[in-house]
Design a protein around this motif. Structure first.
Motif, PDB file in Angstrom:
ATOM      1  N   ARG A   1      -1.881  -5.655   4.813  1.00 26.11           N
ATOM      2  CA  ARG A   1      -1.663  -4.756   3.670  1.00 26.11           C
ATOM      3  C   ARG A   1      -0.177  -4.674   3.313  1.00 26.11           C
ATOM      4  O   ARG A   1       0.192  -4.650   2.139  1.00 26.11           O
ATOM      5  CB  ARG A   1      -2.229  -3.379   3.971  1.00 26.11           C
ATOM      6  N   VAL A   2       0.666  -4.638   4.332  1.00 27.49           N
ATOM      7  CA  VAL A   2       2.113  -4.618   4.106  1.00 27.49           C
ATOM      8  C   VAL A   2       2.551  -5.953   3.501  1.00 27.49           C
ATOM      9  O   VAL A   2       3.350  -5.987   2.559  1.00 27.49           O
ATOM     10  CB  VAL A   2       2.866  -4.330   5.424  1.00 27.49           C
TER      11      VAL A   2
ATOM     12  N   LEU B   1       0.728  -7.941   1.724  1.00 21.60           N
ATOM     13  CA  LEU B   1       0.226  -7.979   0.346  1.00 21.60           C
ATOM     14  C   LEU B   1       1.122  -7.172  -0.580  1.00 21.60           C
ATOM     15  O   LEU B   1       1.407  -7.596  -1.704  1.00 21.60           O
ATOM     16  CB  LEU B   1      -1.213  -7.464   0.288  1.00 21.60           C
ATOM     17  N   GLN B   2       1.597  -6.029  -0.113  1.00 18.98           N
ATOM     18  CA  GLN B   2       2.517  -5.228  -0.932  1.00 18.98           C
ATOM     19  C   GLN B   2       3.808  -5.999  -1.199  1.00 18.98           C
ATOM     20  O   GLN B   2       4.346  -5.963  -2.314  1.00 18.98           O
ATOM     21  CB  GLN B   2       2.818  -3.897  -0.249  1.00 18.98           C
ATOM     22  N   SER B   3       4.291  -6.718  -0.200  1.00 23.24           N
ATOM     23  CA  SER B   3       5.498  -7.533  -0.379  1.00 23.24           C
ATOM     24  C   SER B   3       5.250  -8.665  -1.368  1.00 23.24           C
ATOM     25  O   SER B   3       6.115  -8.967  -2.203  1.00 23.24           O
ATOM     26  CB  SER B   3       5.960  -8.108   0.961  1.00 23.24           C
TER      27      SER B   3
ATOM     28  N   THR C   1       3.010  -8.656  -3.800  1.00 26.84           N
ATOM     29  CA  THR C   1       2.890  -8.032  -5.123  1.00 26.84           C
ATOM     30  C   THR C   1       4.273  -7.713  -5.693  1.00 26.84           C
ATOM     31  O   THR C   1       4.539  -7.977  -6.879  1.00 26.84           O
ATOM     32  CB  THR C   1       2.028  -6.757  -5.045  1.00 26.84           C
ATOM     33  N   ALA C   2       5.152  -7.183  -4.861  1.00 24.58           N
ATOM     34  CA  ALA C   2       6.517  -6.879  -5.306  1.00 24.58           C
ATOM     35  C   ALA C   2       7.247  -8.156  -5.707  1.00 24.58           C
ATOM     36  O   ALA C   2       7.970  -8.179  -6.720  1.00 24.58           O
ATOM     37  CB  ALA C   2       7.273  -6.145  -4.210  1.00 24.58           C
TER      38      ALA C   2
ATOM     39  N   GLU D   1       6.030  -9.220  -9.092  1.00 24.23           N
ATOM     40  CA  GLU D   1       6.618  -8.352 -10.126  1.00 24.23           C
ATOM     41  C   GLU D   1       8.055  -8.778 -10.424  1.00 24.23           C
ATOM     42  O   GLU D   1       8.468  -8.845 -11.590  1.00 24.23           O
ATOM     43  CB  GLU D   1       6.587  -6.892  -9.681  1.00 24.23           C
TER      44      GLU D   1
ATOM     45  N   TYR E   1       1.877 -13.426   3.781  1.00 26.02           N
ATOM     46  CA  TYR E   1       0.575 -12.786   3.556  1.00 26.02           C
ATOM     47  C   TYR E   1      -0.561 -13.647   4.102  1.00 26.02           C
ATOM     48  O   TYR E   1      -1.453 -13.154   4.796  1.00 26.02           O
ATOM     49  CB  TYR E   1       0.362 -12.510   2.071  1.00 26.02           C
TER      50      TYR E   1
END
Length: 81
Positions: free
Chosen positions: A6-7, A9-11, A13-14, A17, A48
Motif C-alpha cells: 500500500r505504501v 502504491l502510494q509512492s 501514484t505520487a 502525478e 511496487y
C-alpha cells in the motif's frame, strides 16, 4: 525488509502525478524534469511490483522497458525487413 504494498502504491501514484505535472509543463524536447519524472515512475513501479510479489505472490500486467529492451526490439525489426 519488505515494503508494504500500500505504501509502495502510494509512492507510485505520487510519481505518476509528478510525471503528469512535469509533462504538462514541458519546456521542449528532452526536458530534464520530464526525464527525471519518467525514471521516478519506473523506479516506483518496480518497488511496487516487488512489494506486491513479496506480500501476495502477485504481479501486475505491466512491464518496464529499459534501453536494452528497445535495442533488442530495433534489432528484431531490422531482421524482419
Amino acid at each position: 525488509m519488505s515494503i508494504d504494498p500500500r505504501v509502495a502504491l502510494q509512492s507510485l501514484t505520487a510519481a505518476l502525478e509528478e510525471h503528469l505535472a512535469a509533462a504538462s509543463a514541458r519546456r521542449g524536447e528532452g526536458d530534464p524534469t520530464v526525464e527525471a519524472a519518467f525514471f521516478a515512475v519506473a523506479d516506483a513501479f518496480e518497488v511496487y511490483e516487488d512489494a506486491l510479489y513479496e506480500s501476495f505472490s502477485e504481479v501486475t500486467p505491466l512491464q518496464v522497458f529499459d534501453d536494452e529492451d528497445e535495442d533488442d526490439d530495433e534489432a528484431l525489426e531490422s531482421v524482419d525487413d
